[in-house]
Design a protein around this motif. Structure first.
Motif, PDB file in Angstrom:
ATOM      1  N   SER A 144     -28.162  21.395  95.593  1.00  0.00           N
ATOM      2  CA  SER A 144     -29.580  21.414  95.250  1.00  0.00           C
ATOM      3  C   SER A 144     -30.051  20.137  94.569  1.00  0.00           C
ATOM      4  O   SER A 144     -31.157  19.647  94.831  1.00  0.00           O
ATOM      5  N   THR A 145     -29.225  19.564  93.698  1.00  0.00           N
ATOM      6  CA  THR A 145     -29.654  18.330  93.030  1.00  0.00           C
ATOM      7  C   THR A 145     -29.620  17.146  93.994  1.00  0.00           C
ATOM      8  O   THR A 145     -30.423  16.217  93.876  1.00  0.00           O
ATOM      9  N   TRP A 146     -28.677  17.169  94.952  1.00  0.00           N
ATOM     10  CA  TRP A 146     -28.677  16.118  95.967  1.00  0.00           C
ATOM     11  C   TRP A 146     -29.944  16.194  96.799  1.00  0.00           C
ATOM     12  O   TRP A 146     -30.534  15.175  97.167  1.00  0.00           O
ATOM     13  N   ASP A 147     -30.368  17.410  97.116  1.00  0.00           N
ATOM     14  CA  ASP A 147     -31.545  17.579  97.948  1.00  0.00           C
ATOM     15  C   ASP A 147     -32.795  17.063  97.251  1.00  0.00           C
ATOM     16  O   ASP A 147     -33.738  16.602  97.911  1.00  0.00           O
ATOM     17  N   LEU A 148     -32.825  17.135  95.917  1.00  0.00           N
ATOM     18  CA  LEU A 148     -33.973  16.622  95.179  1.00  0.00           C
ATOM     19  C   LEU A 148     -34.166  15.122  95.390  1.00  0.00           C
ATOM     20  O   LEU A 148     -35.273  14.608  95.241  1.00  0.00           O
ATOM     21  N   ARG A 149     -33.093  14.431  95.726  1.00  0.00           N
ATOM     22  CA  ARG A 149     -33.160  12.973  95.867  1.00  0.00           C
ATOM     23  C   ARG A 149     -33.501  12.521  97.278  1.00  0.00           C
ATOM     24  O   ARG A 149     -33.530  11.329  97.557  1.00  0.00           O
ATOM     25  N   ARG A 150     -33.790  13.470  98.179  1.00  0.00           N
ATOM     26  CA  ARG A 150     -33.982  13.086  99.576  1.00  0.00           C
ATOM     27  C   ARG A 150     -35.267  12.289  99.784  1.00  0.00           C
ATOM     28  O   ARG A 150     -35.320  11.393 100.628  1.00  0.00           O
ATOM     29  N   ILE A 151     -36.314  12.597  99.027  1.00  0.00           N
ATOM     30  CA  ILE A 151     -37.580  11.876  99.131  1.00  0.00           C
ATOM     31  C   ILE A 151     -37.616  10.816  98.047  1.00  0.00           C
ATOM     32  O   ILE A 151     -37.420  11.104  96.869  1.00  0.00           O
ATOM     33  N   LYS A 152     -37.891   9.582  98.428  1.00  0.00           N
ATOM     34  CA  LYS A 152     -37.883   8.474  97.476  1.00  0.00           C
ATOM     35  C   LYS A 152     -39.272   8.269  96.864  1.00  0.00           C
ATOM     36  O   LYS A 152     -40.294   8.376  97.545  1.00  0.00           O
ATOM     37  N   SER A 153     -39.287   7.953  95.592  1.00  0.00           N
ATOM     38  CA  SER A 153     -40.543   7.652  94.902  1.00  0.00           C
ATOM     39  C   SER A 153     -41.018   6.253  95.266  1.00  0.00           C
ATOM     40  O   SER A 153     -40.293   5.465  95.883  1.00  0.00           O
ATOM     41  N   ALA A 154     -42.225   5.931  94.868  1.00  0.00           N
ATOM     42  CA  ALA A 154     -42.773   4.592  95.157  1.00  0.00           C
ATOM     43  C   ALA A 154     -41.913   3.507  94.527  1.00  0.00           C
ATOM     44  O   ALA A 154     -41.690   2.454  95.142  1.00  0.00           O
ATOM     45  N   HIS A 155     -41.412   3.758  93.304  1.00  0.00           N
ATOM     46  CA  HIS A 155     -40.574   2.754  92.649  1.00  0.00           C
ATOM     47  C   HIS A 155     -39.225   2.617  93.354  1.00  0.00           C
ATOM     48  O   HIS A 155     -38.697   1.503  93.496  1.00  0.00           O
ATOM     49  N   GLU A 156     -38.651   3.723  93.788  1.00  0.00           N
ATOM     50  CA  GLU A 156     -37.388   3.658  94.515  1.00  0.00           C
ATOM     51  C   GLU A 156     -37.547   2.872  95.815  1.00  0.00           C
ATOM     52  O   GLU A 156     -36.710   2.027  96.159  1.00  0.00           O
ATOM     53  N   ILE A 157     -38.614   3.153  96.538  1.00  0.00           N
ATOM     54  CA  ILE A 157     -38.862   2.440  97.793  1.00  0.00           C
ATOM     55  C   ILE A 157     -39.061   0.950  97.539  1.00  0.00           C
ATOM     56  O   ILE A 157     -38.563   0.108  98.292  1.00  0.00           O
ATOM     57  N   ALA A 158     -39.764   0.619  96.467  1.00  0.00           N
ATOM     58  CA  ALA A 158     -39.984  -0.789  96.140  1.00  0.00           C
ATOM     59  C   ALA A 158     -38.658  -1.503  95.892  1.00  0.00           C
ATOM     60  O   ALA A 158     -38.456  -2.641  96.346  1.00  0.00           O
ATOM     61  N   HIS A 159     -37.735  -0.850  95.183  1.00  0.00           N
ATOM     62  CA  HIS A 159     -36.424  -1.458  94.927  1.00  0.00           C
ATOM     63  C   HIS A 159     -35.634  -1.612  96.231  1.00  0.00           C
ATOM     64  O   HIS A 159     -34.983  -2.648  96.458  1.00  0.00           O
ATOM     65  N   MET A 160     -35.700  -0.623  97.094  1.00  0.00           N
ATOM     66  CA  MET A 160     -34.948  -0.690  98.342  1.00  0.00           C
ATOM     67  C   MET A 160     -35.568  -1.702  99.307  1.00  0.00           C
ATOM     68  O   MET A 160     -34.863  -2.354 100.077  1.00  0.00           O
ATOM     69  N   ARG A 161     -36.858  -1.850  99.239  1.00  0.00           N
ATOM     70  CA  ARG A 161     -37.513  -2.881 100.057  1.00  0.00           C
ATOM     71  C   ARG A 161     -37.100  -4.274  99.592  1.00  0.00           C
ATOM     72  O   ARG A 161     -36.781  -5.149 100.410  1.00  0.00           O
ATOM     73  N   ARG A 162     -37.098  -4.476  98.283  1.00  0.00           N
ATOM     74  CA  ARG A 162     -36.680  -5.772  97.754  1.00  0.00           C
ATOM     75  C   ARG A 162     -35.201  -6.016  98.038  1.00  0.00           C
ATOM     76  O   ARG A 162     -34.799  -7.124  98.417  1.00  0.00           O
ATOM     77  N   GLY A 163     -34.381  -4.990  97.883  1.00  0.00           N
ATOM     78  CA  GLY A 163     -32.969  -5.139  98.187  1.00  0.00           C
ATOM     79  C   GLY A 163     -32.731  -5.513  99.635  1.00  0.00           C
ATOM     80  O   GLY A 163     -31.848  -6.323  99.953  1.00  0.00           O
ATOM     81  N   SER A 164     -33.523  -4.961 100.538  1.00  0.00           N
ATOM     82  CA  SER A 164     -33.390  -5.284 101.958  1.00  0.00           C
ATOM     83  C   SER A 164     -33.767  -6.737 102.231  1.00  0.00           C
ATOM     84  O   SER A 164     -33.139  -7.407 103.063  1.00  0.00           O
ATOM     85  N   GLN A 165     -34.763  -7.228 101.533  1.00  0.00           N
ATOM     86  CA  GLN A 165     -35.145  -8.633 101.691  1.00  0.00           C
ATOM     87  C   GLN A 165     -34.014  -9.554 101.243  1.00  0.00           C
ATOM     88  O   GLN A 165     -33.706 -10.550 101.924  1.00  0.00           O
ATOM     89  N   ILE A 166     -33.395  -9.222 100.121  1.00  0.00           N
ATOM     90  CA  ILE A 166     -32.260 -10.025  99.655  1.00  0.00           C
ATOM     91  C   ILE A 166     -31.106  -9.920 100.641  1.00  0.00           C
ATOM     92  O   ILE A 166     -30.409 -10.906 100.932  1.00  0.00           O
ATOM     93  N   LEU A 167     -30.886  -8.734 101.178  1.00  0.00           N
ATOM     94  CA  LEU A 167     -29.792  -8.529 102.122  1.00  0.00           C
ATOM     95  C   LEU A 167     -29.960  -9.405 103.354  1.00  0.00           C
ATOM     96  O   LEU A 167     -28.985  -9.972 103.869  1.00  0.00           O
ATOM     97  N   ASP A 168     -31.179  -9.549 103.835  1.00  0.00           N
ATOM     98  CA  ASP A 168     -31.423 -10.436 104.979  1.00  0.00           C
ATOM     99  C   ASP A 168     -31.022 -11.874 104.655  1.00  0.00           C
ATOM    100  O   ASP A 168     -30.466 -12.585 105.509  1.00  0.00           O
ATOM    101  N   GLU A 169     -31.272 -12.299 103.419  1.00  0.00           N
ATOM    102  CA  GLU A 169     -30.867 -13.647 103.007  1.00  0.00           C
ATOM    103  C   GLU A 169     -29.350 -13.785 103.023  1.00  0.00           C
ATOM    104  O   GLU A 169     -28.810 -14.812 103.450  1.00  0.00           O
ATOM    105  N   VAL A 170     -28.660 -12.748 102.550  1.00  0.00           N
ATOM    106  CA  VAL A 170     -27.199 -12.794 102.528  1.00  0.00           C
ATOM    107  C   VAL A 170     -26.648 -12.884 103.945  1.00  0.00           C
ATOM    108  O   VAL A 170     -25.738 -13.674 104.227  1.00  0.00           O
ATOM    109  N   VAL A 171     -27.181 -12.070 104.847  1.00  0.00           N
ATOM    110  CA  VAL A 171     -26.713 -12.098 106.235  1.00  0.00           C
ATOM    111  C   VAL A 171     -26.870 -13.495 106.816  1.00  0.00           C
ATOM    112  O   VAL A 171     -25.972 -14.017 107.487  1.00  0.00           O
ATOM    113  N   SER A 172     -27.991 -14.121 106.546  1.00  0.00           N
ATOM    114  CA  SER A 172     -28.239 -15.469 107.061  1.00  0.00           C
ATOM    115  C   SER A 172     -27.178 -16.448 106.565  1.00  0.00           C
ATOM    116  O   SER A 172     -26.658 -17.268 107.340  1.00  0.00           O
ATOM    117  N   GLU A 173     -26.827 -16.361 105.287  1.00  0.00           N
ATOM    118  CA  GLU A 173     -25.824 -17.267 104.736  1.00  0.00           C
ATOM    119  C   GLU A 173     -24.438 -16.978 105.320  1.00  0.00           C
ATOM    120  O   GLU A 173     -23.683 -17.911 105.628  1.00  0.00           O
TER     121      GLU A 173
END
Length: 379
Positions: A144-173
């Protein structure tokens, strides 16, 4: 309340507590003992390794408290919004200490929720709790507590979006560094250095190996220099503010063959169809079938024995699981896709692989990772 350093505002944690307590009320539970790292960190802002037992204790109403070894109390106060921290000395029994801190008169006749599937909640600990709280009833909170985390908040999405941008830079290098004669360990070192320099939590890279088939993606690094024609499998799994983002790409040492380019193009086409279908309400099994059935019909693989995607989210370095497979895309996945879920959608065939970090929107899956979808060539 003490000041704490967190990537989330206090209101986010209050909302998480409210939702956990709603679960407890629905299950007629008075207290929850939550000791999985994912749940502890998501709810309290702090988790540490299980050198000794640790947990966050949540009442059905009111404020939670943390149970920690004394040595961990100071760093916890820097990271958690939770005011009350109950500590124990290294030679004390944490369960006996915990029992003393249940409210007087309640610690014997209560319903206590625990997660029987938690790797931290060992059989010995369950028996010790039942011995020390002999009149209490114990309830399995399941996932049940895992299921609570299935939908991401605006702040969580913002962190994952930024993390994905950094990840693209790493892949390039990393791709730019691959060349004939380089060793897999040297490639991994470049990725780890980029992680630290660009802002990821630590240097855990994931998997870098010379792949040979769909089932070799989790292969081990070797010290053999890369030779012409080998395919380097890059699967990067970094964490940004304790949230994981992921990507897979392939690099051919030398020139990719026409057959490899055709296979890769077909994988990307099927995955694009998957992403387009990832609209709120779509069944996960239907989304899975697009890739699974499509790859088999196109003879890209002789069989499809793995899932085609799984949940991304909170995944601190203390987690006992590398991936969250609680919700995944398989032929038996009967759950519906919902807006603001985030997944790692991946596929492979013929030693080639491609994956993306994907956010569910009203219009379908949005690729948060934007690295070009090509077979890279190292010459």
């Amino acid at each position: 309340m003490a000041q704490f350093a967190s990537p989330f505002p206090l209101e986010d944690f209050h909302d998480r507590l409210r939702r956990v307590q709603e679960v407890l009320r629905a299950r007629n539970v008075d207290w929850a003992i939550l000791d999985e790292p994912e749940t502890m960190g998501w709810l309290s802002g702090y988790v540490t390794s299980e050198n000794l037992w640790r947990a966050v204790i949540v009442p059905v109403s009111g404020q939670p408290f943390l149970l920690l070894r004394s040595l961990d109390a100071a760093p916890a106060r820097q990271r958690t919004w939770v005011d009350r921290i109950v500590t124990f000395l290294d030679w004390e029994d944490p369960i006996e200490v915990l029992v003393k801190h249940f409210p007087a008169g309640e610690n014997r006749k209560v319903r206590i929720g625990i997660e029987f599937q938690s790797n931290s909640m060992t059989q010995a600990r369950v028996l010790a709790l039942k011995h020390n709280l002999s009149d209490a009833g114990f309830v399995d909170l399941e996932r049940s507590t895992w299921d609570l985390r299935r939908i991401k908040s605006a702040h969580e999405i913002a962190h994952m979006r930024r993390g994905s941008q950094i990840l693209d830079e790493v892949v390039s290098e990393v791709v730019a560094a691959i060349r004939p004669g380089i060793k897999q360990r040297e490639i991994a070192a470049i990725a780890a250095a980029a992680y630290y320099r660009l802002g990821f939590d630590d240097g855990f890279i994931g998997h870098i190996s010379a792949s040979t088939g769909w089932d070799s993606l989790h292969g081990s690094m070797t010290d053999e220099p890369l030779g012409d024609g080998q395919v380097v499998h890059i699967e990067l799994l970094p964490r940004f503010k304790n949230y994981t983002v992921r990507i897979m790409r392939s690099v051919v040492v030398g020139a990719a063959t026409d057959e490899q380019k055709d296979v890769f193009a077909q994988l990307c086409e099927l995955q694009d169809q998957q992403l387009a279908a990832m609209k709120p309400g779509a069944l996960a099994s239907d989304v899975d079938a697009i890739m699974r059935v499509g790859a088999l019909q196109k003879n890209l693989r002789p069989s499809y024995d793995n899932i085609t995607g799984y949940t991304l989210g909170y995944n601190s370095s203390m987690s006992q699981r590398l991936s969250d497979l609680h919700r995944n895309f398989s032929p038996t996945s009967s759950w519906p896709v919902e807006r603001d879920m985030v997944f790692h959608m991946y596929t492979s065939a013929g030693g080639l692989a491609v994956s993306e970090t994907v956010l569910v929107t009203d219009g379908g899956g949005e690729r948060l990772t934007q690295t070009p979808r090509v077979i890279f060539e190292a010459k």
